[in-house]
Design a protein around this motif. Sequence first.
Motif, short mmCIF file in Angstrom:
data_model
loop_
_atom_site.label_atom_id
_atom_site.label_comp_id
_atom_site.label_asym_id
_atom_site.label_seq_id
_atom_site.Cartn_x
_atom_site.Cartn_y
_atom_site.Cartn_z
N TRP A 168 0.84 -1.21 0.00
CA TRP A 168 0.00 0.00 0.00
C TRP A 168 0.87 1.25 0.00
O TRP A 168 0.59 2.21 -0.73
N TRP A 169 1.92 1.26 0.80
CA TRP A 169 2.82 2.42 0.86
C TRP A 169 3.47 2.66 -0.50
O TRP A 169 3.56 3.81 -0.95
N CYS A 170 3.91 1.59 -1.15
CA CYS A 170 4.54 1.74 -2.47
C CYS A 170 3.56 2.33 -3.48
O CYS A 170 3.93 3.18 -4.30
N TYR A 171 2.31 1.89 -3.41
CA TYR A 171 1.30 2.35 -4.37
C TYR A 171 0.81 3.75 -4.06
O TYR A 171 0.79 4.63 -4.94
N GLU A 172 0.44 3.99 -2.80
CA GLU A 172 -0.17 5.27 -2.43
C GLU A 172 0.85 6.39 -2.23
O GLU A 172 0.64 7.52 -2.68
N ARG A 173 1.93 6.10 -1.56
CA ARG A 173 2.90 7.14 -1.19
C ARG A 173 4.03 7.29 -2.20
O ARG A 173 4.52 8.41 -2.42
N LEU A 174 4.47 6.18 -2.78
CA LEU A 174 5.58 6.26 -3.72
C LEU A 174 5.11 6.29 -5.18
O LEU A 174 5.91 6.52 -6.09
N GLY A 175 3.83 6.05 -5.38
CA GLY A 175 3.28 6.12 -6.74
C GLY A 175 3.72 4.99 -7.65
O GLY A 175 3.70 5.14 -8.88
N ILE A 176 4.08 3.86 -7.10
CA ILE A 176 4.50 2.72 -7.92
C ILE A 176 3.25 1.94 -8.32
O ILE A 176 2.63 1.26 -7.50
N ASP A 177 2.86 2.03 -9.57
CA ASP A 177 1.66 1.35 -10.06
C ASP A 177 1.98 0.44 -11.24
O ASP A 177 1.14 0.19 -12.09
N TYR A 178 3.20 -0.06 -11.29
CA TYR A 178 3.63 -0.90 -12.39
C TYR A 178 4.69 -1.89 -11.91
O TYR A 178 5.24 -1.74 -10.81
N ILE A 179 4.95 -2.87 -12.71
CA ILE A 179 6.12 -3.73 -12.50
C ILE A 179 7.01 -3.58 -13.74
O ILE A 179 6.50 -3.36 -14.84
N PHE A 180 8.30 -3.67 -13.52
CA PHE A 180 9.23 -3.52 -14.64
C PHE A 180 9.60 -4.91 -15.15
O PHE A 180 10.10 -5.75 -14.40
N ILE A 181 9.34 -5.13 -16.43
CA ILE A 181 9.68 -6.40 -17.07
C ILE A 181 10.96 -6.22 -17.86
O ILE A 181 11.00 -5.40 -18.80
N PRO A 182 12.03 -6.91 -17.50
CA PRO A 182 13.30 -6.75 -18.24
C PRO A 182 13.11 -6.94 -19.74
O PRO A 182 12.40 -7.84 -20.19
N TYR A 183 13.75 -6.06 -20.51
CA TYR A 183 13.74 -6.05 -21.97
C TYR A 183 12.43 -5.52 -22.58
O TYR A 183 12.35 -5.32 -23.78
N PHE A 184 11.40 -5.31 -21.74
CA PHE A 184 10.12 -4.81 -22.26
C PHE A 184 9.73 -3.47 -21.65
O PHE A 184 9.06 -2.67 -22.29
N GLY A 185 10.12 -3.23 -20.39
CA GLY A 185 9.81 -1.96 -19.75
C GLY A 185 8.68 -2.06 -18.73
O GLY A 185 8.35 -3.15 -18.25
N GLU A 186 8.09 -0.92 -18.43
CA GLU A 186 7.06 -0.84 -17.40
C GLU A 186 5.75 -1.44 -17.89
O GLU A 186 5.31 -1.19 -19.01
N PHE A 187 5.12 -2.24 -16.99
CA PHE A 187 3.82 -2.84 -17.28
C PHE A 187 2.84 -2.37 -16.21
O PHE A 187 2.94 -2.75 -15.05
N PHE A 188 1.91 -1.53 -16.60
CA PHE A 188 0.98 -0.92 -15.66
C PHE A 188 0.00 -1.95 -15.10
O PHE A 188 -0.65 -2.67 -15.85
N ILE A 189 -0.11 -2.01 -13.78
CA ILE A 189 -1.09 -2.90 -13.14
C ILE A 189 -1.91 -2.17 -12.08
O ILE A 189 -2.75 -2.77 -11.42
N GLY A 190 -1.65 -0.87 -11.89
CA GLY A 190 -2.46 -0.07 -10.97
C GLY A 190 -2.41 -0.58 -9.54
O GLY A 190 -1.34 -0.94 -9.03
N TRP A 191 -3.59 -0.63 -8.91
CA TRP A 191 -3.66 -1.01 -7.50
C TRP A 191 -3.26 -2.47 -7.26
O TRP A 191 -3.00 -2.86 -6.12
N LEU A 192 -3.18 -3.26 -8.32
CA LEU A 192 -2.77 -4.66 -8.17
C LEU A 192 -1.32 -4.79 -7.71
O LEU A 192 -0.88 -5.88 -7.32
N THR A 193 -0.58 -3.66 -7.76
CA THR A 193 0.77 -3.71 -7.19
C THR A 193 0.73 -4.06 -5.70
O THR A 193 1.66 -4.67 -5.18
N ILE A 194 -0.36 -3.66 -5.01
CA ILE A 194 -0.45 -3.93 -3.56
C ILE A 194 -0.43 -5.44 -3.28
O ILE A 194 0.45 -5.92 -2.55
#
Length: 345
Positions: free
Chosen positions: A148-174
């Motif tokens: 929750w802290w990563c998503y709400e406070r740090l704004g991390i809403d994606y996972i980074f896939i090597p060789y492809f880049g950021e993949f947006f998953i929104g609140w599912l990061t929690i």
Amino acid sequence: MTSLPQIADEMLYMMVFSIIAFLLAMMLTPIYTYFAYKYKFWKKQRSTTTTGEKLEVFNKLHAHKFNGGRKFPTMAGIIGVITIAVITFAFNLDRSQTWLPLAALIGGGIVGLLDDIINIFGHGKGVAGLRSGAKFTMIAILGLAIGWWCYERLGIDYIFIPYFGEFFIGWLTIPFFAFAIVATGNAVNITDGLDGLAGGLLILAYGSFASIALLQGNLGMAEFAFTVVGALLAYVWFNIYPARFMMGDVGSFAFGTTLAVLAILTNSILLIPIIGFLFVVEAGSSAIQILSKKILKRKIFVSAPIHHHLEARGWEETKITMRFWIIGAMTAFFGLVVALTGGII
């Protein structure tokens, strides 16, 4: 990416953190050892497996450590937790770099400490720590809070896939980050079953993530990871065969959850199965064993996790540990190569 001259300068500076952590942990070890042997911090072994069968193979393999063998205290991971916390609070406390790893270290350490205390001082037949459901719930709560802290406070809403880049998953990061934290914490806990095994593999994994953080320019995280390496080196000094003590759940959960948080903050969460390959294998072998016994009504391994299977097949404890260290070094290096070539750095 940080330039080579800057990397050289920072490496020297970070080595200071590692050396200080090593020396402080070495100084704290006699204090822990005094109390561990005076108050008998002996680890109680479970008498049954997760699925209810008697632990006949394990008890036979490790009768020399337990069941009337040499005294073998647990909970030594508290030395590393205290060492890292003191150094971080004193020299490396940074809201954007080290608050979250430190919170994971302390939070995971508290859960493990409760388990170790109940294991050591609990009374009654079969008392061997917290129930697995209680441990899972507590670590899951910690993981969800960090997610929750990563998503709400740090704004991390994606996972980074090597060789492809950021993949947006929104609140599912929690839930995704929570799963990674729970899985890594439990995997390290499962791996901590032979003298020197978990400690050596953790040093290699933290060294790899420290290098990633350094090359990214995340100096606070790199310094934190190097601090962990120094504390773990002091632990392994005494934990190599024949071990003087074991880290216990306070160490395995603290170091496991923190490893996952460093991976999250360096966009390297998908590198954990590579860098921490043997942690995955260890946890996976236990999961396969449980599912096989429940579904197929038979065992795949003589004993799980896999390091106990290899013991039962006649491998010496030191041979398993050394060969796992070699594999761990190879996978840690390969993970670093993926980070370098896959856009993480």
